[in-house]
Design an enzyme around this catalytic site. Structure first.
Site, PDB file in Angstrom:
ATOM      1  N   GLY A   7      46.534  29.281  40.932  1.00 44.61           N
ATOM      2  CA  GLY A   7      44.908  29.203  40.842  1.00 44.61           C
ATOM      3  C   GLY A   7      44.568  30.172  39.826  1.00 44.61           C
ATOM      4  N   GLY A  55      42.547  33.278  37.723  1.00 45.28           N
ATOM      5  CA  GLY A  55      41.958  34.634  37.975  1.00 45.28           C
ATOM      6  C   GLY A  55      43.151  35.580  37.984  1.00 45.28           C
ATOM      7  N   HIS A  93      55.413  25.526  36.918  1.00 46.77           N
ATOM      8  CA  HIS A  93      54.692  24.395  37.842  1.00 46.77           C
ATOM      9  C   HIS A  93      55.891  23.352  37.898  1.00 46.77           C
ATOM     10  CE1 HIS A  93      50.436  25.728  38.177  1.00 46.77           C
ATOM     11  NE2 HIS A  93      50.990  26.276  36.996  1.00 46.77           N
ATOM     12  N   CYS A 138      52.947  29.642  40.702  1.00 44.63           N
ATOM     13  CA  CYS A 138      51.891  30.358  39.744  1.00 44.63           C
ATOM     14  C   CYS A 138      51.111  31.477  40.573  1.00 44.63           C
ATOM     15  CB  CYS A 138      51.012  29.354  39.250  1.00 44.63           C
ATOM     16  SG  CYS A 138      50.083  29.760  37.943  1.00 44.63           S
ATOM     17  N   LEU A 139      49.877  31.180  40.829  1.00 37.56           N
ATOM     18  CA  LEU A 139      49.252  32.494  41.474  1.00 37.56           C
ATOM     19  C   LEU A 139      49.728  32.763  42.784  1.00 37.56           C
ATOM     20  CD1 LEU A 139      46.668  34.325  41.433  1.00 37.56           C
ATOM     21  CD2 LEU A 139      45.641  32.779  42.823  1.00 37.56           C
ATOM     22  N   GLY A 162      48.146  33.465  32.961  1.00 37.94           N
ATOM     23  CA  GLY A 162      47.518  34.617  32.134  1.00 37.94           C
ATOM     24  C   GLY A 162      48.175  35.885  32.674  1.00 37.94           C
ATOM     25  N   PHE A 163      48.557  35.964  33.758  1.00 36.28           N
ATOM     26  CA  PHE A 163      49.046  37.037  34.338  1.00 36.28           C
ATOM     27  C   PHE A 163      50.554  36.796  34.819  1.00 36.28           C
ATOM     28  CE2 PHE A 163      44.575  37.277  35.134  1.00 36.28           C
ATOM     29  CZ  PHE A 163      44.413  38.849  35.120  1.00 36.28           C
ATOM     30  N   ASN A 217      51.076  27.526  32.993  1.00 35.23           N
ATOM     31  CA  ASN A 217      49.701  27.867  32.888  1.00 35.23           C
ATOM     32  C   ASN A 217      49.237  29.042  33.689  1.00 35.23           C
ATOM     33  OD1 ASN A 217      46.935  28.100  32.622  1.00 35.23           O
ATOM     34  ND2 ASN A 217      46.481  26.141  34.214  1.00 35.23           N
ATOM     35  N   GLU A 256      55.689  21.010  39.995  1.00 35.81           N
ATOM     36  CA  GLU A 256      54.950  19.656  40.182  1.00 35.81           C
ATOM     37  C   GLU A 256      54.669  18.741  38.922  1.00 35.81           C
ATOM     38  OE1 GLU A 256      53.847  22.573  40.197  1.00 35.81           O
ATOM     39  OE2 GLU A 256      51.696  22.300  39.411  1.00 35.81           O
ATOM     40  N   SER A 307      43.358  26.236  37.874  1.00 35.18           N
ATOM     41  CA  SER A 307      43.598  27.400  37.105  1.00 35.18           C
ATOM     42  C   SER A 307      42.871  27.666  35.782  1.00 35.18           C
ATOM     43  CB  SER A 307      45.207  27.362  37.007  1.00 35.18           C
ATOM     44  OG  SER A 307      45.979  27.291  38.131  1.00 35.18           O
ATOM     45  N   GLN A 319      52.595  35.051  41.999  1.00 37.52           N
ATOM     46  CA  GLN A 319      52.088  36.439  41.751  1.00 37.52           C
ATOM     47  C   GLN A 319      51.533  37.045  43.096  1.00 37.52           C
ATOM     48  OE1 GLN A 319      48.983  35.302  39.082  1.00 37.52           O
ATOM     49  NE2 GLN A 319      50.552  34.547  37.326  1.00 37.52           N
TER      50      GLN A 319
END
Lengths: 1123, 440
Positions: free
Chosen positions: B269, B271, B403, B300-301, B344-345, B342, B405, B86, B304
């Site tokens: 992930g 971005g 997370h 996480c990603l 950013g979005f 972790n 995990e 990530s 989203q």
């Protein structure tokens, strides 16, 4: 879960007097709890026996009792107050044990009081070793193989079962691990275990597999009633297992565990607190084997503790406040994190971007004969904490905060083997490697210095690890410190301060070296001491060079979130970055303005540093009051201190808090950053007042950097006039004040001549000392020779010899002067004769045996001294009355340790008034409350003898007590009885009394013995004393002196439990010296009260007489105080 | 010589005969490479897009570091962070000042590589100490070609990022300052790159083929869409499922037809989740899974993307959540978990305005719902109330922003994997896994 509305009145128990194992941390946690609950609308009732705390200031709680912390007393107060709930987790082991007793005997249920915060089952499961081990087994947490034993036979069986030495002995239900230890063989096992059984409240010890050499880690955990759990802070001990965590050098957060290791322990800690159902704060200790990754659960404290105070100060997270709010039903996510304001909740784990080091403060600098070995029971009286961006910086800052006289680690020499003042001639003798190795092997207060020294000598990390079992990571850090140190020494060979480049300076400073350290290293560590440098580089040179390079520390906020969120807490520490902007890092806060538009002054208050003998919590009380007084009138109060246990270092006590060493260097830098207008030095004890002259000497330089500072209150010159013996004598002569004949000597010959002139007995001591270090009464030439062989004399450090006033009554006066008028807080009469250190004496307000006429003279002289010396602020005077003549003994131009006692006895907040006067107010303009009358208040000392072997348990001219308690009543005997009970030694009402007094006291013993006999005590005495008593018509049983080697002697009787009180006035010579010492030592270990003065004996008998009627009724402080 | 331990979560599991074996990033240090004394690559400078500069000393690989500057506040777990995909595209600042106290260990990495494009710290530890330590952080970065800069005033830097938001940066030798200033002027946001493509797997593989439960019954098969998946997610999944580790663009049809999966998982992930590259493919697969009422979990990603698939929007946080201490409230139970994060979005809950501009939308327009399913916010951040988890209404599907995990970080949220396992079990309704039905 929401706030509980079914309870309104909550009683909080304090922790009693400051003693080893229980210092100021509970004043801090108790004060936080009181404030949190009161501001949330609860009515708080507080009980504590210690007058010196902020916690029992009248505005801290709704109803305050300064009463003995005994089950019978607490039960009675519960009956009177009928609170809804009892919060016991804020007063340490003392409070927890009390609550446990009252819960078990049914008192709480009967009175209808709910125990909140921690329930009885949790307390029992956490505190009873056997139950605790079962709990751990139940939830699959590894523990040391251990057996709970209630007798020596069981202990021996357990040892057989475990099958190998060393074994660890841990008593249940004691504070500071009292009575525990490591046994390497059967003999030691029996010895330690029998002590442990004796001191355990439930008569139980735990015999355990030894995990010596493992790492020790602590987790501070919070949990609420909805089962939300967080870890506030992790801590790692540098000292491996085997040294009590209170005696260890501790680092936060832990440094050497990987994320996997840490999460494993975190999981275990959470599982444990959940299973124990603890609501609030608690502390879990683990042993961790760095080689295998195995761990053991060591113990849980189901309450806030010394460690939680440290964790609070290390992270900024107010554990005690949150624990108190959790106890009344709040959940963590409902509570905002007060550090960051509304942005975050209390339900998050603080993260740090700095390293914190705590070093304990031991009393071995005063108690030279005490055994310095550190083990599973505590010996330190306090601690310092320091914050830095690297381990080295934090460690060296902590070292600089210790105030042992050496602000940085100097090369060790033979002088360090003696704790004499100087041992100048031995300073050039190198410490042999064998001794160094021994100091590394056996944990003592010398170990950290020895680590530094070992790497200075180029020893390898492998070698030091082999000897110490300390984790290599730390050893590498010490190794690096030694490398930097050597670099500075080398640079010193090439040039002086001017040759230091900006790069060198930044590198050294960011490695934690102070200006004094750099100067000392560049001068090659002269054997004459760090201050005295002929042709060398001085601290001032290094500072000047640093300032010319524009290198100043930067200040970083302790914000609990590593700068992730903008924090609102003005809690700072200094650090040096390698790469950052030059110049002074000015404080970003704009100046405050008063309602009238006047700019507020920025006033700095110096705290008192670590709790130590002679400088206790009283001075934290003083500093906090000074801050409060400044804030009251709208100025900005800035506080500097380094003691994590205290109220003064709570982040919302002052406008801004700086957690930094109280050295000239770090204070100067903070003054520059703040652009401070004034500094108050009278409230932080000797630590603060000692800065007056040096700071004064630096003002010119600092003003060159734009600082326009005023030393508030008494001028440095007046401070010097009061403290300097000769100058004061001259003043006394002018002011027509009588002093005992005294002379000073700067060489051995001068001292001998002075003693000759005064004549024996003399009181001899070094000048400018704290708590009477090195003070002794000498009666003959042999003693004088012995004293001189150990004393350090130099032109700047003369010895003072005084005429010793035998059988004198000593008085203490606390007062405030504004230069025109003097306010006397109180005149206190000491129970003990002059010659016993005033800090160790029992004293009375008002005086009990002094004529009005003399009291009038005392007032008159106090006024003359205050105005004559031009004291602005507080001062303390010691007087003696000898044969109806008044003498001035000493003037201290600062707040004294009795200020809080005076305030609580008279209702006059003397420290607060003094602070107002110090910053410019006139007494005539202040509202001074009316003095409480009709009461007798008694302050009694509490001694650390039980913790410190090798220390003679008799008071003398050197201060030995760690704390004090107070008792008050309309009747002096009952007031004394309360104070005596509060010292936590029993007051016997039946049984046997052992009497042995020196010849001069024999006649006055007769009436005392007669009263005891009338109260049906059995009296035992040695031949001489027995004869005197028989002649006086008192029935007595004669026993042998110990030196006579016949049974029964005093020791036998004491061991048989026949003696409940010892009255022994120590002789200065002959076999009785050793006799007395052995007997007092045994009395300490058997918890038998003993009295060493005749005046004490008289009062003791009065107290016993009063005790026969039962414990006197508790008295509400505010009845008399807040009228 | 110690042999590489690699990454093989299926090893030793019942029923698994040929467990998959992948690379652990620390394997590069086994045997210990003979690197030159790494102390001091000379003076360096870190330049930010807003013009500020921070001096320091270079370490790690001799290269210019460039990317989006972010910070993480975790005090432990630097190796896990360095190997967390990530962080691709970013320059990672550690707020904890002593980087690498316990060194690098084999078997601890979260992937086969080191993903940040640069590392910023206050001090890296040249003498780490731990029983598992096989090298220093410097050696690790060197082995993976990642540059670092130390002796930086990371506290001041963090404050800068906090006040400004994440920011583009360059760092390298001080002699190259002028050149770096120019490069910084033309530098574009890594969010515009298909970062998921950089870090994800290109082929599908069963990592514990044949795994059975205690009764010998085959476990359900789950497809783990790899958008930059962390190894510990694969470990957690493989303890409960037969795991197909597959590319994000494998396509839902292939998963059903070729692989006969029973459940779907989408990983973390790097971005922008709204990126039109491989993240979009994963989003489509998730939407298809929802439409098929298949059990779906996202982290996480992945969370989203699930949000986007159901028509919610995502937006860029000012400076993100990166650390091991983020409190998350479960709105159903009221309980708080301390979580590892972790990102950013974030997902914008239904009915709210987007909180920050979205770099990709400017060229492509806002996304439209791919699935009919609606979601409900289940978890929120206790600090800033941002969305931390979604339940898909009426479907066996949920996602979390944080997370569970861990690695690094606390284990508070670990029960979510069991929760998902139960959901899958319930959907199977006692029957054999779909993937095995053909066999029986």
């Amino acid at each position: 879960m929401p706030r509980r509305n079914d309870i309104q009145r909550i009683m909080i128990l304090g922790s009693g007097p400051i003693k080893i194992g229980q210092a100021a941390e509970f004043d801090f946690s108790g004060s936080q709890a009181c404030r949190a609950l009161r501001s949330d609308g609860y009515e708080v009732i507080l009980v504590n026996s210690n007058p010196a705390t902020i916690q029992n200031d009248p505005e801290m709680a709704d109803r305050i009792y300064i009463e003995p912390l005994l089950p019978d007393v607490i039960r009675r107060i519960l009956e009177i107050e009928k609170p809804d709930a009892l919060l016991a987790g804020m007063g340490g082991q003392t409070a927890l044990n009390l609550a446990s007793t009252l819960a078990h005997d049914g008192s709480l249920a009967k009175i209808g009081v709910e125990l909140i915060g921690c329930n009885l089952v949790s307390i029992d499961e956490a505190e009873d070793r056997d139950l605790f081990n079962r709990v751990c087994q139940e939830i699959d947490l590894p523990i040391c193989e251990a057996h709970a034993c209630n007798s020596i036979n069981e202990v021996l069986e357990a040892a057989e079962d475990i099958g190998k030495y060393p074994l660890l002995v841990r008593p249940a239900f004691t504070l500071g691990g009292l009575g525990g230890g490591t046994a390497w063989n059967k003999g030691q096992l029996v010895e330690i275990a029998s002590q442990g059984i004796l001191h355990s409240q439930i008569g139980q010890v735990l015999i355990e597999e030894s995990i010596l050499g493992w790492q020790e880690h602590e987790y501070e955990v919070m949990r609420d009633a909805s089962d939300n759990c967080i870890i506030v802070c992790t801590m790692e001990n540098i000292d491996p297992m085997g040294v009590h965590t209170g005696e260890s050098v501790v680092v936060a957060p832990q440094q050497t565990l990987s994320d996997r290791d840490h999460q494993m322990l975190r999981d275990a800690a959470l599982r444990l607190i959940r299973r124990l159902d603890i609501k609030g704060g608690c502390n879990v200790q683990f042993a961790f084997n760095q080689d295998t990754g195995d761990y053991r659960v060591i113990e849980v404290n189901p309450r806030v503790s010394r460690s939680s105070a440290l964790a609070s100060k290390a992270t900024g997270y107010p554990i005690a406040r949150m624990a108190a709010l959790i106890a009344v039903g709040y959940t963590l996510d409902e509570l905002p994190n007060p550090i960051t304001g509304e942005g975050t909740t209390a339900a998050f784990e603080p993260t740090l971007d700095y390293c914190v080091v705590k070093i304990p403060r031991w009393p071995f600098d005063k108690f030279r004969t005490a055994d310095r070995t550190l083990g599973t029971s505590m010996k330190s009286t306090g601690e310092v904490m320091a914050i830095g961006r690297s381990f080295q910086e934090a460690f060296l800052k902590a070292w600089a905060s210790l105030e042992y006289g050496q602000p940085h680690p100097r090369p060790l020499s033979m002088a360090d083997t003696s704790e004499g003042e100087g041992m100048g001639e031995r300073a050039s003798e190198e410490l042999p490697d064998e001794i160094l190795e021994e100091w590394l092997r056996v944990a003592t207060d010398r170990r950290m210095g020895a680590l530094y020294e070992a790497f200075r000598r180029g020893w390898s990390v492998d070698r030091v690890e082999e000897i110490t079992s300390i984790t290599r990571w730390f050893l590498h850090q010490f190794e690096r410190m030694a490398v930097v140190d050597a670099e500075v020494v080398e640079a010193g060979k090439r040039g002086k301060a001017e040759s230091i480049t900006s790069e060198m300076m930044r590198s050294w400073k960011s490695n934690g070296l102070t200006d004094a350290h750099i100067a000392d290293a560049m001068a090659g560590y002269p054997t004459t001491g760090w201050r005295i440098k002929e042709n060398g580089v001085t601290e001032f040179d290094v500072m000047s060079r640093r300032h010319s390079l524009s290198i100043h520390p930067v200040y970083r906020m302790v914000d609990s979130c590593a700068a992730e969120f903008a924090a609102v807490t003005p809690y700072y520490y200094s650090t040096y970055e390698i790469n950052c902007e030059d110049g002074i890092d000015r404080v970003p806060h704009p100046r405050k303005y008063s309602a009238e538009g006047e700019e507020a002054r920025r006033l700095v208050v110096i705290g008192s540093g670590p709790i130590r003998i002679g400088q206790g919590i009283e001075f934290d009380y003083g500093a906090v009051h000074a801050v409060q007084a400044i804030r009251e009138v709208g100025h900005e109060a800035i506080l500097i201190n380094n003691n994590p246990e205290t109220v003064s270092t709570d982040f919302d006590t002052s406008d801004r808090l700086y957690f930094d060493p109280l050295t000239l260097e770090s204070v100067s830098e903070i003054l520059l950053r703040e652009g401070a207008d004034g500094i108050l030095l009278q409230f932080g004890g000797q630590t603060a007042i000692n800065l007056a002259l040096p700071l004064d000497g630096r003002l010119e330089h600092l003003s060159g950097l734009g600082l326009n500072l005023k030393l508030e209150g008494t001028s440095p010159d007046a401070v010097d006039e009061a403290s300097d013996r000769e100058r004061f004598e001259a003043f006394a002569k002018r002011a027509k004040l009588k002093m005992p004949h005294g002379l000073t000597g700067s060489t051995p010959d001068e001292v001998r001549a002075a003693v000759q002139e005064i004549g024996f007995p003399v009181l001899i001591r070094p000048s400018y000392v704290l708590g009477g270090r090195g003070m002794e009464i000498l009666t003959n030439d042999a003693q004088l020779d012995a004293y001189m062989s150990e004393a350090y004399i130099a032109p700047d450090k003369p010895l003072l010899a005084d005429e010793y006033l035998g059988h004198a009554i000593e008085l203490d006066v606390d007062a405030v002067s504004d230069g025109e008028e003097v306010l006397i807080g109180a005149i206190m009469e000491h129970l003990e004769e002059a010659g016993i250190h005033s800090g160790d004496s029992t004293c009375f307000i008002p005086p009990q045996n002094v004529s009005q006429e003399i009291l009038q003279t005392v007032e008159d002289w106090t006024e003359r001294i205050g105005i004559g010396l031009n004291i602005i602020g507080c001062f303390n005077i010691q007087f003696a009355i000898c044969e109806d003549e008044l003498y001035v003994l000493e003037v201290n131009p600062r707040g004294s340790r009795t200020f809080p006692f005076v305030a609580k006895s008279t209702g006059i907040p003397l420290a607060r008034i003094a602070a107002r006067v110090t910053i410019g107010a006139k007494l005539s303009n202040l509202e001074i409350p009316e003095r409480t009358t009709g009461l007798v208040c008694v302050k009694a000392p509490v001694f650390p003898f039980i913790k410190l072997r090798g220390l003679d348990p008799a008071p003398g001219p050197e201060m030995k007590s760690t704390g004090e308690v107070m008792g008050s009543d309309i009747d002096p005997a009952r007031a004394y009885l309360k104070a005596r009970l509060a010292t936590e030694l029993p007051v016997p009402t039946a049984g046997g009394v052992y009497l042995t007094v020196k010849d001069g006291d024999k006649a006055s013993l007769v009436p005392i013995a007669k009263r005891l006999s009338e109260m049906c005590f059995t009296l035992y005495a040695t031949t001489g004393t027995a004869n005197a008593l028989k002649a006086g018509g008192v029935p007595v049983e004669r026993v042998y002196r110990i030196a006579e080697h016949h049974s029964p002697d005093a020791l036998d009787l004491m061991r048989q439990g026949k003696i409940n009180l010892v009255i022994n006035t120590p002789s200065k010579s002959g076999g009785a010296v050793l006799d007395g010492n052995m007997m007092r030592r045994l009395a300490v270990e058997l918890n038998i009260p003993f009295v060493t003065t005749m005046s004490g004996a008289r009062m003791e008998v009065e107290a016993i007489y009063a005790a026969i009627d039962g414990i006197p009724e508790p008295r509400l402080l505010q009845v008399d105080y807040l009228k | 010589m110690t042999s590489p331990r690699g990454f093989s979560p299926g090893d030793g599991q019942p029923g698994v005969f040929t467990p998959f074996c992948g690379i652990d990033a620390a394997d590069t240090l086994l045997p210990k490479p003979s690197v030159e004394d790494g102390v001091g690559r000379g003076r360096g400078v870190l330049l930010l897009a807003d013009g500020s500069r921070f001096e320091g000393e270079l370490f790690g690989a001799a290269a210019v570091g460039e990317g989006e500057l972010v910070f993480t506040t975790g005090m432990t777990g630097f190796q896990e962070s360095l190997t967390d995909p990530s962080f691709a595209g970013q320059v990672l600042t550690f707020t904890w000042p002593l980087l690498g106290n316990y060194g690098i260990a084999a078997g601890v990495s979260e992937s086969s590589g080191v993903w940040p494009r640069g590392v910023v710290c206050r001090e890296w530890i040249s003498h780490p100490d731990h029983r598992d330590c096989i090298g220093t952080v410097h050696e690790f970065l060197l082995a993976h070609g990642v540059p670092g800069i130390t002796s930086v005033d990371t506290r001041a830097l963090t404050r800068r990022v906090r006040e400004h938001g994440v920011i583009l940066c360059q760092f390298g030798p001080i002699e190259m300052e002028e050149e770096m200033v120019k490069r910084l002027e033309v530098m574009t946001s890594p969010d515009l790159d298909d970062l998921v493509d950089e870090v994800s797997r290109n082929d599908a593989v069963l990592i514990n083929e044949g795994v059975v439960d205690g009764n010998g019954i085959p476990k359900p098969r789950i497809a783990a869409l790899d958008c930059g998946i962390k190894y510990n997610i694969l470990r957690q999944l493989s303890n409960r499922f037969e795991v197909l580790w597959c590319p994000p663009d494998i396509g839902f049809d292939s998963l059903i037809v070729d692989w006969q999966i029973d459940a779907l998982f989408c990983s973390n992930g790097p971005g922008d989740p709204a990126h039109s590259g491989k993240a979009m493919s994963a989003r489509e697969t998730l939407a298809a899974g929802l439409e098929e009422k298949m059990p779906v979990m996202g982290i996480c990603l992945g969370h989203q993307l699930l949000g986007l698939a159901t028509g919610l929007e995502t937006y860029k946080l000012r400076y993100g959540h990166r650390g091991a201490n983020q409190p998350v409230v479960d709105l159903v139970t009221g309980k708080v978990s301390v979580t590892s994060q972790n990102h950013g979005f974030a997902v914008n809950p239904m009915g709210s305005e987007p909180l920050a501009p979205h770099p990709i939308w400017q060229s492509q327009g806002a996304p439209s719902a791919l699935s009919e399913a609606a979601t409900k916010v289940r978890f929120v951040n206790a600090n800033d109330r941002t969305v931390e988890g979604l339940d898909v209404i009426g479907r066996p599907a949920f996602s979390v922003q944080y997370h569970p995990e861990a690695c690094p970080g606390p284990h508070d949220a670990a029960p979510l994997f069991d929760h998902f396992s139960e959901i899958v079990g319930k959907e199977m309704d006692g029957g054999l896994p779909l993937s095995k039905r053909g066999v029986s």
